[in-house]
Design a protein around this motif. Structure first.
Motif, PDB file in Angstrom:
ATOM      1  N   PHE A  36      24.284  33.549   8.946  1.00 56.78           N
ATOM      2  CA  PHE A  36      25.209  34.248   8.036  1.00 56.78           C
ATOM      3  C   PHE A  36      24.457  34.828   6.837  1.00 56.78           C
ATOM      4  CE2 PHE A  36      27.789  33.904   4.136  1.00 56.78           C
ATOM      5  CZ  PHE A  36      28.778  34.847   4.426  1.00 56.78           C
ATOM      6  N   ALA A  37      23.637  33.991   6.193  1.00 53.40           N
ATOM      7  CA  ALA A  37      22.902  34.438   5.005  1.00 53.40           C
ATOM      8  C   ALA A  37      21.861  35.501   5.358  1.00 53.40           C
ATOM      9  CB  ALA A  37      22.222  33.236   4.339  1.00 53.40           C
ATOM     10  N   GLY A  38      21.191  35.318   6.493  1.00 52.29           N
ATOM     11  CA  GLY A  38      20.201  36.309   6.932  1.00 52.29           C
ATOM     12  C   GLY A  38      20.826  37.643   7.254  1.00 52.29           C
ATOM     13  N   SER A  39      22.019  37.630   7.850  1.00 52.41           N
ATOM     14  CA  SER A  39      22.725  38.879   8.162  1.00 52.41           C
ATOM     15  C   SER A  39      23.111  39.622   6.891  1.00 52.41           C
ATOM     16  CB  SER A  39      23.984  38.583   8.984  1.00 52.41           C
ATOM     17  OG  SER A  39      23.657  37.992  10.223  1.00 52.41           O
ATOM     18  N   ALA A  40      23.605  38.888   5.899  1.00 52.88           N
ATOM     19  CA  ALA A  40      23.953  39.501   4.612  1.00 52.88           C
ATOM     20  C   ALA A  40      22.713  40.085   3.944  1.00 52.88           C
ATOM     21  CB  ALA A  40      24.601  38.451   3.707  1.00 52.88           C
ATOM     22  N   ALA A  41      21.611  39.360   4.030  1.00 55.28           N
ATOM     23  CA  ALA A  41      20.353  39.832   3.448  1.00 55.28           C
ATOM     24  C   ALA A  41      19.869  41.105   4.143  1.00 55.28           C
ATOM     25  CB  ALA A  41      19.287  38.746   3.554  1.00 55.28           C
ATOM     26  N   GLY A  42      19.988  41.143   5.465  1.00 52.18           N
ATOM     27  CA  GLY A  42      19.548  42.314   6.217  1.00 52.18           C
ATOM     28  C   GLY A  42      20.352  43.556   5.876  1.00 52.18           C
ATOM     29  N   MET A  43      21.670  43.405   5.746  1.00 48.15           N
ATOM     30  CA  MET A  43      22.518  44.536   5.403  1.00 48.15           C
ATOM     31  C   MET A  43      22.159  45.073   4.013  1.00 48.15           C
ATOM     32  SD  MET A  43      26.696  44.699   5.164  1.00 48.15           S
ATOM     33  CE  MET A  43      26.863  44.251   6.895  1.00 48.15           C
ATOM     34  N   ARG A 305      22.417  33.864  -2.328  1.00 49.69           N
ATOM     35  CA  ARG A 305      23.820  33.783  -2.736  1.00 49.69           C
ATOM     36  C   ARG A 305      24.735  33.499  -1.539  1.00 49.69           C
ATOM     37  NH1 ARG A 305      22.489  32.016  -6.872  1.00 49.69           N
ATOM     38  NH2 ARG A 305      22.035  33.262  -8.715  1.00 49.69           N
ATOM     39  N   ALA A 306      24.495  34.189  -0.431  1.00 52.36           N
ATOM     40  CA  ALA A 306      25.309  33.960   0.776  1.00 52.36           C
ATOM     41  C   ALA A 306      25.113  32.532   1.273  1.00 52.36           C
ATOM     42  CB  ALA A 306      24.938  34.957   1.868  1.00 52.36           C
ATOM     43  N   ARG A 307      23.894  32.063   1.202  1.00 53.09           N
ATOM     44  CA  ARG A 307      23.583  30.692   1.654  1.00 53.09           C
ATOM     45  C   ARG A 307      24.308  29.650   0.806  1.00 53.09           C
ATOM     46  NH1 ARG A 307      18.871  27.019   1.446  1.00 53.09           N
ATOM     47  NH2 ARG A 307      18.419  26.301   3.572  1.00 53.09           N
ATOM     48  N   SER A 308      24.305  29.867  -0.509  1.00 49.61           N
ATOM     49  CA  SER A 308      24.964  28.907  -1.406  1.00 49.61           C
ATOM     50  C   SER A 308      26.484  28.954  -1.229  1.00 49.61           C
ATOM     51  CB  SER A 308      24.602  29.185  -2.868  1.00 49.61           C
ATOM     52  OG  SER A 308      25.061  30.475  -3.259  1.00 49.61           O
TER      53      SER A 308
END
Length: 311
Positions: A36-43, A305-308
């Motif tokens: 989830f966090a990696g996908s948000a980071a990639g976008m 941020r997404a990870r937290s």
């Protein structure tokens, strides 16, 4: 269990199953968070960095004694004037989709590799590896990531070249597959792999080191994340840029080997050195450096941020 108490074999097996289930659930929970966090980071990374990536690729691949673009600002302004925003964001679909998938796999892979290294070296805490161990973890992830990076970046580069014959990434993917098979999607795999291993090792190593130095207190605020990510991007692309130039040249060639100017990675490197010297390996370096700081600062900020939030 009290001393002298007898425990049935069935109860022991039940306890073992519960422990296994807890471990399985823990792995899946970690994997879900990282994806989830990696996908948000990639976008975030793709959207923030793509305009300057277009400028970089065009400066890297222009040829002739009288180049069309005089520099970063001129290239950006002329592309915007002649082609509008569609030219600046040409080929965005491929890196956007690729970055979402790649970063999800990348951050999951990095987390799992850290755990493996910590276990193998009996370090204990996977979040406190030394810079060399972080470099090793990043290099392994970069090597695996080259499998996804190569087709995504090939399609992007083919669409970023002025006067491209392809109307979309799907058209490019279809035509290349029709004429060259799936193998055609991996044009430029060798320079991509050669770039990724040292670049990703540096990327994660610098991020972890900078984050540790800035995070002496429990307050890991946004500016610290942005600064750590930005420095990681700068270090990564300073190391990676010369071979990335070769990768761009290889991937913007015609997908039909008969119509290519260069026979392969070594031939492209030798010819570029003869024609332009060391300077030729750094065409488009300025927009790349700007892009690397901005996009990777945003990337790690979105990731943390997404990870937290998800955790």
């Amino acid at each position: 269990m009290r001393e002298g108490e007898v425990v049935s074999p069935g109860l022991e097996i039940s306890e073992v199953k519960k422990n296994v289930n807890r471990k399985d659930w823990s792995w899946w929970k970690t994997a879900t968070v990282e994806i989830f966090a990696g996908s948000a980071a990639g976008m975030a990374q793709a959207l923030a960095g793509h305009p300057l990536d277009t400028v970089k690729v065009r400066l890297q691949t222009q040829e002739g004694l009288i180049p069309k673009y005089n520099g970063m600002v001129h290239c950006f302004a002329l592309t915007l004037k002649e082609e509008g925003l569609s030219g600046i964001f040409a080929g965005l679909q491929s890196p956007l989709l690729g970055a979402i998938v790649h970063n999800a796999i990348q951050f999951l892979g990095y987390e799992q590799t850290k755990q493996l290294i910590a276990k193998t070296t009996k370090h204990g805490d996977a979040n406190r590896l030394n810079p060399l161990q972080s470099f090793l973890a990043g290099s392994l992830v970069g090597a695996i990531g080259a499998i996804a990076d190569t087709p995504a970046e090939l399609l992007k580069c083919q669409l970023q070249v002025p006067g491209t014959k392809f109307s979309s990434i799907w058209d490019a993917a279809s035509q290349i597959r029709t004429q060259r098979g799936v193998h055609g999607w991996f044009q430029g795999f060798v320079p991509t792999l050669s770039r990724n291993m040292p670049a990703y090792g540096t990327y994660f190593g610098v991020y972890e080191f900078t984050r540790t130095q800035l995070n002496k207190t429990s307050d890991f605020s946004s500016w610290k994340i942005l600064l750590s990510g930005g420095f990681a991007g700068l270090a990564c692309w300073t190391i990676a840029y010369p071979i990335d130039t070769i990768k761009s040249i290889i991937q913007t060639q015609h997908f039909d080997p008969v119509k290519r100017k260069y026979k392969g990675t070594i031939d492209a490197t030798v010819q570029l050195a003869k024609q332009q010297g060391i300077k030729g390996f750094y065409n488009g370096f300025l927009p790349c450096i700007y892009r690397s700081f901005i996009s990777n600062a945003v990337c790690f900020w979105a990731y943390e941020r997404a990870r937290s939030i998800y955790s």
